[in-house]
Design a protein around this motif. Structure first.
Motif, PDB file in Angstrom:
ATOM      1  N   ARG A   1     -34.453 -26.529  25.741  1.00  0.00           N
ATOM      2  CA  ARG A   1     -35.650 -26.525  26.629  1.00  0.00           C
ATOM      3  C   ARG A   1     -35.098 -25.260  26.736  1.00  0.00           C
ATOM      4  N   ARG A   2     -33.901 -24.359  26.373  1.00  0.00           N
ATOM      5  CA  ARG A   2     -33.575 -22.915  26.759  1.00  0.00           C
ATOM      6  C   ARG A   2     -33.804 -21.891  25.058  1.00  0.00           C
ATOM      7  N   TYR A   3     -34.697 -22.426  23.996  1.00  0.00           N
ATOM      8  CA  TYR A   3     -34.431 -21.465  22.850  1.00  0.00           C
ATOM      9  C   TYR A   3     -35.593 -20.504  23.192  1.00  0.00           C
ATOM     10  N   PRO A   4     -35.618 -19.470  23.293  1.00  0.00           N
ATOM     11  CA  PRO A   4     -36.237 -18.062  23.556  1.00  0.00           C
ATOM     12  C   PRO A   4     -37.543 -18.836  22.127  1.00  0.00           C
ATOM     13  N   ALA A   5     -38.489 -18.155  23.291  1.00  0.00           N
ATOM     14  CA  ALA A   5     -39.868 -19.070  22.145  1.00  0.00           C
ATOM     15  C   ALA A   5     -39.592 -18.030  20.582  1.00  0.00           C
ATOM     16  N   GLU A   6     -39.328 -16.911  20.484  1.00  0.00           N
ATOM     17  CA  GLU A   6     -39.567 -17.204  19.181  1.00  0.00           C
ATOM     18  C   GLU A   6     -38.801 -17.013  18.623  1.00  0.00           C
ATOM     19  N   LEU A   7     -37.403 -18.215  18.548  1.00  0.00           N
ATOM     20  CA  LEU A   7     -37.094 -18.512  18.216  1.00  0.00           C
ATOM     21  C   LEU A   7     -37.358 -19.715  17.444  1.00  0.00           C
ATOM     22  N   VAL A   8     -38.504 -21.040  18.679  1.00  0.00           N
ATOM     23  CA  VAL A   8     -39.085 -22.153  18.211  1.00  0.00           C
ATOM     24  C   VAL A   8     -39.931 -21.382  17.197  1.00  0.00           C
ATOM     25  N   GLU A   9     -41.006 -20.617  17.140  1.00  0.00           N
ATOM     26  CA  GLU A   9     -41.843 -20.411  16.752  1.00  0.00           C
ATOM     27  C   GLU A   9     -41.237 -19.780  14.974  1.00  0.00           C
ATOM     28  N   TYR A  10     -39.998 -19.085  14.896  1.00  0.00           N
ATOM     29  CA  TYR A  10     -39.492 -18.523  13.327  1.00  0.00           C
ATOM     30  C   TYR A  10     -39.050 -20.088  13.711  1.00  0.00           C
ATOM     31  N   LEU A  11     -38.442 -20.689  14.006  1.00  0.00           N
ATOM     32  CA  LEU A  11     -38.049 -22.167  13.712  1.00  0.00           C
ATOM     33  C   LEU A  11     -39.264 -23.235  13.051  1.00  0.00           C
ATOM     34  N   ARG A  12     -40.433 -23.142  13.250  1.00  0.00           N
ATOM     35  CA  ARG A  12     -41.639 -23.662  13.215  1.00  0.00           C
ATOM     36  C   ARG A  12     -42.078 -23.102  12.006  1.00  0.00           C
ATOM     37  N   GLY A  13     -42.068 -22.045  11.159  1.00  0.00           N
ATOM     38  CA  GLY A  13     -42.548 -21.743  10.588  1.00  0.00           C
ATOM     39  C   GLY A  13     -41.777 -21.136   9.572  1.00  0.00           C
ATOM     40  N   ARG A  14     -41.982 -20.029   9.006  1.00  0.00           N
ATOM     41  CA  ARG A  14     -40.625 -19.484   7.822  1.00  0.00           C
ATOM     42  C   ARG A  14     -38.997 -19.453   8.141  1.00  0.00           C
ATOM     43  N   GLY A  15     -38.795 -19.483   9.327  1.00  0.00           N
ATOM     44  CA  GLY A  15     -37.633 -19.916   9.486  1.00  0.00           C
ATOM     45  C   GLY A  15     -37.184 -21.047   9.342  1.00  0.00           C
ATOM     46  N   ARG A  16     -37.546 -22.277   9.161  1.00  0.00           N
ATOM     47  CA  ARG A  16     -37.400 -23.867   8.745  1.00  0.00           C
ATOM     48  C   ARG A  16     -36.388 -23.723   8.062  1.00  0.00           C
ATOM     49  N   ARG A  17     -36.184 -22.897   6.861  1.00  0.00           N
ATOM     50  CA  ARG A  17     -34.647 -22.713   5.806  1.00  0.00           C
ATOM     51  C   ARG A  17     -33.389 -22.120   6.823  1.00  0.00           C
ATOM     52  N   LYS A  18     -33.922 -21.027   8.178  1.00  0.00           N
ATOM     53  CA  LYS A  18     -33.105 -20.150   7.976  1.00  0.00           C
ATOM     54  C   LYS A  18     -32.394 -20.726   9.475  1.00  0.00           C
ATOM     55  N   VAL A  19     -32.626 -21.716  10.123  1.00  0.00           N
ATOM     56  CA  VAL A  19     -31.325 -21.990  12.056  1.00  0.00           C
ATOM     57  C   VAL A  19     -30.838 -23.851  11.386  1.00  0.00           C
ATOM     58  N   LEU A  20     -29.689 -23.608  12.043  1.00  0.00           N
ATOM     59  CA  LEU A  20     -29.339 -24.774  11.474  1.00  0.00           C
ATOM     60  C   LEU A  20     -28.738 -25.197  13.927  1.00  0.00           C
ATOM     61  N   PHE A  21     -28.782 -26.448  14.061  1.00  0.00           N
ATOM     62  CA  PHE A  21     -28.552 -26.934  14.837  1.00  0.00           C
ATOM     63  C   PHE A  21     -26.787 -26.601  15.172  1.00  0.00           C
ATOM     64  N   GLY A  22     -26.289 -26.605  16.771  1.00  0.00           N
ATOM     65  CA  GLY A  22     -24.864 -26.351  16.725  1.00  0.00           C
ATOM     66  C   GLY A  22     -24.923 -26.500  18.335  1.00  0.00           C
ATOM     67  N   SER A  23     -24.047 -27.390  19.163  1.00  0.00           N
ATOM     68  CA  SER A  23     -23.911 -27.775  20.351  1.00  0.00           C
ATOM     69  C   SER A  23     -23.343 -26.341  21.447  1.00  0.00           C
ATOM     70  N   ASN A  24     -22.314 -26.044  20.465  1.00  0.00           N
ATOM     71  CA  ASN A  24     -20.833 -25.747  21.472  1.00  0.00           C
ATOM     72  C   ASN A  24     -20.217 -26.777  22.248  1.00  0.00           C
ATOM     73  N   TYR A  25     -20.251 -27.881  21.486  1.00  0.00           N
ATOM     74  CA  TYR A  25     -18.972 -29.275  22.843  1.00  0.00           C
ATOM     75  C   TYR A  25     -17.864 -28.061  22.403  1.00  0.00           C
ATOM     76  N   PRO A  26     -17.147 -28.376  23.524  1.00  0.00           N
ATOM     77  CA  PRO A  26     -17.173 -29.143  24.370  1.00  0.00           C
ATOM     78  C   PRO A  26     -17.672 -28.882  26.055  1.00  0.00           C
ATOM     79  N   MET A  27     -18.108 -27.476  25.453  1.00  0.00           N
ATOM     80  CA  MET A  27     -19.090 -26.943  26.498  1.00  0.00           C
ATOM     81  C   MET A  27     -20.651 -27.266  26.926  1.00  0.00           C
ATOM     82  N   ILE A  28     -20.888 -28.003  25.874  1.00  0.00           N
ATOM     83  CA  ILE A  28     -22.510 -28.929  25.757  1.00  0.00           C
ATOM     84  C   ILE A  28     -22.441 -30.034  24.839  1.00  0.00           C
TER      85      ILE A  28
END
Length: 270
Positions: free
Chosen positions: A210-237
């Motif tokens: 919910r806190r991803y910046p809008a420009e990152l979400v747009e990038y992830l949906r399009g040309r950045g789909r092979r450029k963005v990885l999930f990370g959590s920062n556990y145990p902080m989140i």
């Protein structure tokens, strides 16, 4: 869908209780550790979000290791294959750092190097990093680092994607660089650097969907789909909290798979 968590750590009391994390403890409600945390607690947190593999990192700073490489190796050994090690290094001792990285990868089976620039208050273009970049290329492992503002009580300057990530990608075009924490408030800069350099990637650690910046979400949906990885920062989140509203991003199945695990498997050679 199985998940790879590209930025997490199984904490030690030296790490989680450090005074610089007071701001994170305040934001997240985390408490300090009175004793070492059992690895099983971390594995349960990963399983809650279907995380098959967590890339558990060491932390080295100017005052010594907060989580040592050997401690990470012990966590990995007790994880039943669920954790993979990410090395740390002592920047103040460049040759020792290179030898330790080679040991971590060659003997301990670690899959990457992570250095947190704000911990050293040295940007990634400082000369002390450069022997390690050459070693990463030689060993075929990514360099992971933090971009964006610094949540802990340290200065944020070292997290700027431009000029720092841009410059090291120019100096080491064969180096794979995974930039954790999105890069906010310089997210657009981070996307521009990832677009410019084929071996530069972004991970979403330290942010819930919910806190991803809008420009990152747009990038992830399009040309950045092979450029963005999930990370959590556990145990902080926890991964489950980080992914709670994943469906709201509107990703198709292919993009979801790449984001949650496919990109990480390719980049870290899992």
């Amino acid at each position: 869908m199985p998940v790879v968590d590209a930025w997490m750590q199984h904490p030690t009391p030296r790490h989680l209780n450090h005074e610089m994390f007071a701001s994170l403890r305040r934001w997240t409600g985390l408490t300090t550790l009175d004793a070492p945390l059992p690895v099983e607690v971390t594995l349960e947190a990963l399983a809650e979000a279907d995380v098959e593999t967590g890339l558990s990192a060491a932390w080295y700073g100017p005052q010594g290791p907060l989580i040592s490489n050997d401690e990470v190796a012990a966590f990995v050994a007790r994880s039943g294959g669920r954790l993979r090690g990410v090395a740390g290094a002592d920047l103040a001792r460049p040759m020792e750092a290179v030898r330790e990285l080679r040991r971590a990868v060659g003997e301990l089976g670690f899959v990457a190097l992570r250095i947190v620039p704000w911990l050293w208050q040295l940007p990634p273009t400082d000369r002390l990093y450069y022997p390690l970049y050459a070693a990463c290329v030689d060993l075929g492992v990514p360099f992971c680092t933090q971009v964006g503002h610094t949540g802990p009580l340290r200065p944020s300057e070292t997290g700027r994607p431009i000029p720092y990530i841009d410059q090291i990608a120019l100096d080491f075009p064969e180096l794979t660089v995974v930039c954790g924490h999105i890069g906010y408030p310089w997210t657009t800069e981070m996307i521009a650097v990832a677009d410019k350099h084929p071996n530069v990637y972004i991970d979403t650690s330290a942010y819930t969907t919910r806190r991803y910046p809008a420009e990152l979400v747009e990038y992830l949906r399009g040309r950045g789909r092979r450029k963005v990885l999930f990370g959590s920062n556990y145990p902080m989140i926890t991964p489950a909290r980080a992914l709670e509203h994943l469906a709201d991003l509107g990703l198709d199945d292919e993009t979801t798979e790449l984001f949650l695990s496919g990109n990480a498997r390719r980049i870290f050679r899992l």
